[in-house]
Design a protein around this motif. Structure first.
Motif, PDB file in Angstrom:
ATOM      1  N   ILE A 141     -28.282   8.008   8.233  1.00  0.00           N
ATOM      2  CA  ILE A 141     -27.038   8.540   7.670  1.00  0.00           C
ATOM      3  C   ILE A 141     -27.141  10.054   7.521  1.00  0.00           C
ATOM      4  CG2 ILE A 141     -25.660   8.624   5.554  1.00  0.00           C
ATOM      5  CD1 ILE A 141     -26.225   5.602   5.281  1.00  0.00           C
ATOM      6  N   ALA A 142     -28.282  10.529   7.028  1.00  0.00           N
ATOM      7  CA  ALA A 142     -28.476  11.978   6.890  1.00  0.00           C
ATOM      8  C   ALA A 142     -28.372  12.666   8.244  1.00  0.00           C
ATOM      9  CB  ALA A 142     -29.828  12.268   6.247  1.00  0.00           C
ATOM     10  N   ALA A 143     -28.930  12.028   9.300  1.00  0.00           N
ATOM     11  CA  ALA A 143     -28.856  12.620  10.643  1.00  0.00           C
ATOM     12  C   ALA A 143     -27.410  12.688  11.118  1.00  0.00           C
ATOM     13  CB  ALA A 143     -29.701  11.799  11.615  1.00  0.00           C
ATOM     14  N   VAL A 144     -26.629  11.634  10.886  1.00  0.00           N
ATOM     15  CA  VAL A 144     -25.218  11.633  11.287  1.00  0.00           C
ATOM     16  C   VAL A 144     -24.457  12.725  10.546  1.00  0.00           C
ATOM     17  CG1 VAL A 144     -23.087  10.275  11.292  1.00  0.00           C
ATOM     18  CG2 VAL A 144     -25.250   9.185  11.898  1.00  0.00           C
ATOM     19  N   GLN A 145     -24.870  13.017   9.329  1.00  0.00           N
ATOM     20  CA  GLN A 145     -24.237  14.068   8.530  1.00  0.00           C
ATOM     21  C   GLN A 145     -24.801  15.454   8.828  1.00  0.00           C
ATOM     22  OE1 GLN A 145     -25.033  12.384   4.656  1.00  0.00           O
ATOM     23  NE2 GLN A 145     -23.059  11.336   4.576  1.00  0.00           N
ATOM     24  N   GLY A 146     -25.690  15.537   9.844  1.00  0.00           N
ATOM     25  CA  GLY A 146     -26.249  16.830  10.242  1.00  0.00           C
ATOM     26  C   GLY A 146     -27.313  17.358   9.318  1.00  0.00           C
ATOM     27  N   GLN A 147     -28.003  16.453   8.601  1.00  0.00           N
ATOM     28  CA  GLN A 147     -28.977  16.876   7.600  1.00  0.00           C
ATOM     29  C   GLN A 147     -30.403  16.495   7.956  1.00  0.00           C
ATOM     30  OE1 GLN A 147     -27.500  15.199   3.951  1.00  0.00           O
ATOM     31  NE2 GLN A 147     -25.579  16.329   4.034  1.00  0.00           N
TER      32      GLN A 147
END
Length: 342
Positions: A301-307
């Motif tokens: 989820i963090a990766a999808v949010q660019g984090q």
């Protein structure tokens, strides 16, 4: 964050849906399944989650992340469809039928600039996290051999084709863990066993990997073993760590417990399962680390949010496929297979 699931067999129903439904701030947006029986199970388990006939319909309803948990046969086509729709995607393991197919998926995701990851949840097993902690702390000295086995007696699982056989299915986990700990492999020796009723679907395997750093990994799995070996035994110049049994998260999910229902107790082995450090006459109990399969999804989820990066890189999955392909080829030919560098 809206997450959709494709497939509601055992993997989708027990190892993905409960984790997705437990994530804070996430909407479980729907499940693709055309089976009337599985639709009824979905309605029983998650009354508010809508069933869909196709991935395209689910995508049209709006999702930020698609999780693919279908049978290995045809899985790559579904993953490719998600990539072509431009939606971030998690593929169940095994990632693909072979290295060539895995490379095609990885290349397509790069071309489309789509996030792609592979569900290697056993990176967050309590025992594997304990092994990693001991190695990183230098408690075992220089590690010389990893022994890693998942053995059980589950004859109903023998001959099933959904995961492509035990080598592809459980072997994906064991090889991924060995590569995470000790890096690239120089050579592979392997043995496989199957039944006359399903000669093309192995129910047991053993492999010996020689890593480029000199460590040897003995890996194996079986669904027809009455007397399982230790889950891990890791030998080094300063001692040995061993642990029996399996991480408890699988049994918890099958029993209907989830990270949401268990809270901080999720993944805690507590006093149920200890490992041992041994050196000569010295023998010391080692508590297991806190497991957390849900951490895969939190990182995704963090990766999808660019984090941050995806939790499991596609390249890592392809490298594991190279080892699995070499093991299958070596077992069929009765030879040790040397892997090309690079």
């Amino acid at each position: 964050m809206r997450i959709g699931l494709v497939g509601f067999g055992q993997g989708g129903r027990f190892f993905h849906a409960p984790l997705i439904a437990s994530l804070p701030g996430v909407t479980f947006a729907g499940v693709v399944t055309r089976s009337a029986e599985r639709r009824q199970l979905l309605a029983n388990d998650y009354p508010a989650v809508r069933p869909f006939d196709s991935l395209a319909q689910l995508a049209e309803a709006g999702v930020d992340l698609l999780v693919i948990s279908t049978s290995l046969h045809g899985r790559a086509e579904v993953v490719m469809q998600a990539i072509e729709l431009g939606i971030a995607v998690v593929s169940d393991k095994p990632f693909a039928a072979d290295t060539v197919q895995g490379q095609q998926l990885m290349d397509a995701a790069e071309r489309q600039n789509v996030l792609l990851s592979v569900y290697q949840n056993r990176r967050w097993d309590s025992d594997f996290l304990t092994v990693r902690k001991l190695i990183d702390a230098g408690a075992l000295g220089t590690v010389t051999r990893l022994e890693s086995f998942i053995e059980r007696y589950a004859p109903a699982s023998a001959g099933t084709t959904s995961g492509g056989g035990v080598l592809r299915d459980l072997g994906s986990h064991l090889v991924d863990q060995a590569l995470q700990l000790f890096g690239p492999v120089r050579s592979v020796y392997a043995e496989m066993a199957s039944s006359p009723q399903a000669p093309d679907v192995d129910h047991s395997f053993f492999m010996a990997l020689t890593h480029r750093n000199g460590v040897v990994s003995h890996l194996g799995a079986s669904v027809l073993q009455n007397s399982p070996r230790p889950r891990f035994r890791v030998s080094g110049t300063s001692g040995c760590y061993s642990v029996e049994g399996l991480d408890g998260q699988e049994a918890a999910l099958l029993a209907g417990r989830t990270p949401k229902s268990e809270g901080d107790h999720w993944g805690a082995e507590e006093h149920r399962r200890w490992g041992w450090f041994e050196q000569g006459e010295e023998r010391e109990r080692v508590p297991s680390e806190h497991g957390g399969w849900d951490q895969f999804y939190r990182q995704m989820i963090a990766a999808v949010q660019g984090q941050g990066p995806v939790p499991v890189l596609p390249l890592e999955a392809v490298q594991a496929l190279q080892v699995l392909d070499a093991a299958r080829r070596g077992a069929q030919l009765g030879e040790v297979v040397t892997l090309a560098e690079g």
